[in-house]
Write an enzyme that holds these catalytic residues in place. Structure first.
Site: not given
Length: 380
Positions: A335-337, A364
């Site tokens: 995952s990331c932003g 996120w």
């Protein structure tokens, strides 16, 4: 009919606005580009902002002395997710290969991907709109579209299942990984990321093309229109790309919630360490700081060469994942932003032979905005 006119007008305004924001000197170039496409001799660095001070040398044909095309894309292996700029140059004229400019930037970078594509792109490249080819039913940014919508959009771009695809972006290796992942989610494995992207292509001495009125611009408009029509329940066509959805490559919020308890997958987060720790605020308003419980932080930039922005060699990638205790023998979700740079983690693991990495699409931006999701912060 009204919807068609509105869509074309809206996208047309996007392109016109892009040119209206250029400097007087760059406006001269844009007006000239519209009359006749041509090639621009490559230079190491380019942004729309520095076009005024750049020394341009125009040429009507691309040629790099001493190189000879081999046109052999079938020799490329899907086990290796990236290809070099030299390989692309040698294979650029293969009739079954399409090149996609998938540039996308954060808003604070003040870079316009459509504008930059219009001014300079790899010869023959199509523009893939990361924000436009997305789920139109959610406010979350550039979420994966439905199978039907994706098929309609890429068909409008002229892409077929028989095509080999090379994806690049204007930063080196960034948003191109997202589009690489998208095609794989929809069952198309013959797709590669250009290692080092447009900056490395130019630094290697290869030409770029400008064709602001080309067929590629019309195709980009048609792809956006096809997405909108699909979500409105209107007919589109013809469909030249058939999808085969791979559900194991994309995760949703509920799957991440369950994984906190079940721990079936190792969860890695591509955001910066300060954001992961909760020490730095999120760039989007209303999003809590911190990370998903049990996840580990591997900032995406640590998988790239700091100079060339190319993917690190296998040995260095393995060392980086080993440092965080990530095993290629166990399942992984990234995952990331907003689901962009998580795909770089998937790209790196693919180079190590792990081709089944899932990406949490909402990432996120979705998780941190929920009131009922668990959030951890690291100790100071």
């Amino acid at each position: 009919m009204a919807s068609t006119i509105f869509t074309k007008t809206l996208l047309g305004h996007r392109f016109i606005h892009s040119f209206s924001s250029l400097t007087p000197k760059s406006q001269f170039f844009s007006s000239f580009f519209i009359k006749q496409p041509f090639c621009i001799r490559a230079i190491p660095a380019y942004t729309a902002q520095n076009i005024k001070t750049t020394s341009w040398t125009t040429r009507m044909a691309s040629s790099v002395v001493g190189r000879r095309a081999t046109y052999s894309t079938k020799s490329a292996s899907t086990n290796e997710p990236v290809i070099s700029v030299d390989w692309l140059y040698d294979n650029l004229k293969d009739p079954d290969m399409k090149v996609l400019d998938a540039s996308w930037y954060m808003s604070d970078e003040q870079r316009n991907p459509i504008q930059e594509y219009q001014v300079a792109h790899i010869p023959g490249a199509l523009f893939f709109d990361v924000d436009g080819i997305s789920d139109q039913t959610t406010k979350l940014p550039h979420m994966l579209p439905s199978e039907e919508a994706f098929a309609a959009a890429v068909s409008a771009l002229g892409i077929q299942n028989k095509d080999d695809l090379v994806v690049y972006d204007g930063k080196g290796l960034f948003s191109a990984a997202r589009v690489w992942w998208m095609f794989r989610v929809f069952g198309h494995d013959r797709v590669w990321v250009l290692d080092g992207g447009l900056p490395r292509w130019r630094a290697s001495g290869y030409d770029v093309e400008s064709s602001a009125s080309s067929d590629a611009i019309l195709k980009a408009s048609a792809a956006t229109e096809a997405i909108e029509k699909t979500y409105q329940g209107l007919s589109v066509g013809p469909i030249t790309f058939q999808t085969k959805f791979q559900p194991h490559l994309v995760w949703n919020l509920d799957q991440v919630k369950r994984n906190i308890e079940e721990k079936s997958h190792q969860h890695i987060d591509a955001r910066s360490k300060p954001r992961f720790d909760g020490a730095a605020p999120e760039p989007r308003k209303g999003i809590r700081s911190g990370h998903v419980p049990g996840s580990k932080c591997i900032p995406f930039g640590q998988l790239l060469d700091s100079g060339s922005q190319t993917l690190l060699p296998e040995a260095e990638l393995k060392k980086r994942f080993d440092q965080e205790g990530i095993s290629s023998e166990s399942p992984v979700v990234a995952s990331c932003g907003t689901g962009i740079t998580a795909c770089i983690l998937a790209l790196g693991l693919h180079r190590l032979g792990k081709s089944d990495v899932a990406v949490y699409d909402g990432s996120w931006t979705e998780w941190g905005a929920q009131s009922d999701t668990q959030v951890e912060t690291s100790e100071p």
